[in-house]
Design a protein around this motif. Structure first.
Motif, PDB file in Angstrom:
ATOM      1  N   PRO A  31       8.960  69.905  58.264  1.00  0.00           N
ATOM      2  CA  PRO A  31       9.010  70.209  56.824  1.00  0.00           C
ATOM      3  C   PRO A  31       9.804  71.488  56.562  1.00  0.00           C
ATOM      4  O   PRO A  31       9.548  72.519  57.193  1.00  0.00           O
ATOM      5  N   ASN A  32      10.771  71.403  55.665  1.00  0.00           N
ATOM      6  CA  ASN A  32      11.624  72.546  55.318  1.00  0.00           C
ATOM      7  C   ASN A  32      12.370  73.116  56.523  1.00  0.00           C
ATOM      8  O   ASN A  32      12.758  74.286  56.539  1.00  0.00           O
ATOM      9  N   PRO A 153       2.406  73.148  54.308  1.00  0.00           N
ATOM     10  CA  PRO A 153       3.784  73.644  54.244  1.00  0.00           C
ATOM     11  C   PRO A 153       4.321  73.621  52.809  1.00  0.00           C
ATOM     12  O   PRO A 153       3.884  72.808  51.999  1.00  0.00           O
ATOM     13  N   ARG A 154       5.267  74.476  52.525  1.00  0.00           N
ATOM     14  CA  ARG A 154       5.836  74.529  51.184  1.00  0.00           C
ATOM     15  C   ARG A 154       6.559  73.225  50.851  1.00  0.00           C
ATOM     16  O   ARG A 154       7.247  72.665  51.685  1.00  0.00           O
ATOM     17  N   ASN A 160       7.349  64.769  52.031  1.00  0.00           N
ATOM     18  CA  ASN A 160       6.766  63.500  52.472  1.00  0.00           C
ATOM     19  C   ASN A 160       7.135  62.344  51.550  1.00  0.00           C
ATOM     20  O   ASN A 160       7.426  61.234  52.004  1.00  0.00           O
ATOM     21  N   LEU A 161       7.112  62.618  50.261  1.00  0.00           N
ATOM     22  CA  LEU A 161       7.426  61.573  49.287  1.00  0.00           C
ATOM     23  C   LEU A 161       8.843  61.031  49.510  1.00  0.00           C
ATOM     24  O   LEU A 161       9.056  59.813  49.535  1.00  0.00           O
ATOM     25  N   THR A 162       9.782  61.928  49.701  1.00  0.00           N
ATOM     26  CA  THR A 162      11.176  61.512  49.893  1.00  0.00           C
ATOM     27  C   THR A 162      11.360  60.718  51.172  1.00  0.00           C
ATOM     28  O   THR A 162      11.924  59.608  51.165  1.00  0.00           O
ATOM     29  N   LEU A 163      10.866  61.237  52.293  1.00  0.00           N
ATOM     30  CA  LEU A 163      11.124  60.605  53.584  1.00  0.00           C
ATOM     31  C   LEU A 163      10.301  59.332  53.791  1.00  0.00           C
ATOM     32  O   LEU A 163      10.812  58.339  54.330  1.00  0.00           O
ATOM     33  N   PHE A 164       9.036  59.333  53.355  1.00  0.00           N
ATOM     34  CA  PHE A 164       8.242  58.111  53.467  1.00  0.00           C
ATOM     35  C   PHE A 164       8.806  57.014  52.564  1.00  0.00           C
ATOM     36  O   PHE A 164       8.763  55.834  52.915  1.00  0.00           O
ATOM     37  N   SER A 165       9.326  57.404  51.407  1.00  0.00           N
ATOM     38  CA  SER A 165       9.933  56.422  50.504  1.00  0.00           C
ATOM     39  C   SER A 165      11.191  55.827  51.123  1.00  0.00           C
ATOM     40  O   SER A 165      11.433  54.617  51.025  1.00  0.00           O
ATOM     41  N   ILE A 166      11.991  56.689  51.762  1.00  0.00           N
ATOM     42  CA  ILE A 166      13.193  56.205  52.440  1.00  0.00           C
ATOM     43  C   ILE A 166      12.830  55.224  53.542  1.00  0.00           C
ATOM     44  O   ILE A 166      13.433  54.142  53.678  1.00  0.00           O
TER      45      ILE A 166
END
Length: 215
Positions: A31-32, A153-154, A160-166
């Motif tokens: 993350p980040n 994490p910031r 998570n939303l972006t990568l799990f959606s991808i």
């Protein structure tokens, strides 16, 4: 035939999708761009399922390789019968496609669960590492004002939303492509069997000893 070209096209698409799944799954671990959360096991349990690396990645490489070589594969000629060999190769591609369906299905399901349960984070409310949105059944995705509950994490919710959606989308596309190849392989195998039977029929009918010539 066009069935082999179609399989080859599907194979190349699957290779690209598998590579993207692996990259997306690896990014979930950092993350980040930070590594300390992975080393301290402070990530969602669904990240550790390796659904993008194994399911959407490694298990997709096998069928992709099979599909790419399918246009020229004839199962060693099947004892001298080329069309029979091509039919066997097309029909056997269904097994490879089934492996791809399992892998992409695994990637799709775990991604959906990861989105539904939300991230594992240091909650500003409970002052502890928990899954603060696990009881919302994915409803937190529409409640952006609650995302700030995760202190560390910031920006973990957005990450998570972006990568799990991808991964969800990529897994779904892989699932569709492998399902298409099951149908394509079956139809291609049947067509090559029919072509083989037709060639045998004409060979017997217009054999020199029969004194017949095709029009």
């Amino acid at each position: 035939m066009c069935f082999g070209k179609c399989a080859r096209c599907i194979g190349y698409k699957l290779l690209i999708l598998a590579f993207l799944c692996i990259v997306a799954n690896i990014l979930l671990y950092f993350p980040n761009g930070e590594t300390r959360f992975a080393s301290e096991y402070q990530l969602s349990k669904y990240v550790a399922c390796l659904h993008g690396i194994i399911g959407g990645g490694i298990l997709i490489f096998l069928p992709a390789a099979v599909f790419i070589g399918l246009e020229y594969d004839n199962c060693c000629g099947c004892c001298g019968h080329e069309n029979c060999g091509k039919s066997c190769a097309m029909l056997s591609s269904g097994l490879a496609a089934f492996i791809g369906i399992l892998g992409s299905g695994y990637c799709f399901i775990i991604s959906a669960l990861g989105l539904s349960h939300g991230p594992y984070c240091l909650s500003a409310v409970e002052q502890n590492w928990v899954y603060p949105f696990t009881n919302s059944s994915g409803g937190y995705l529409l409640e952006r004002d609650r995302w700030s509950e995760c202190r560390e994490p910031r920006n973990i919710v957005e990450w998570n939303l972006t990568l799990f959606s991808i991964l969800l989308v990529l897994g779904g596309i892989e699932l569709i492509l492998c399902s298409i190849q099951v149908i394509n392989g079956f139809l291609g195998g049947i067509c090559w069997v029919c072509c083989n039977q037709e060639e045998k029929y004409f060979a017997r009918t217009f054999a020199p000893e029969n004194g017949l010539k095709p029009l």
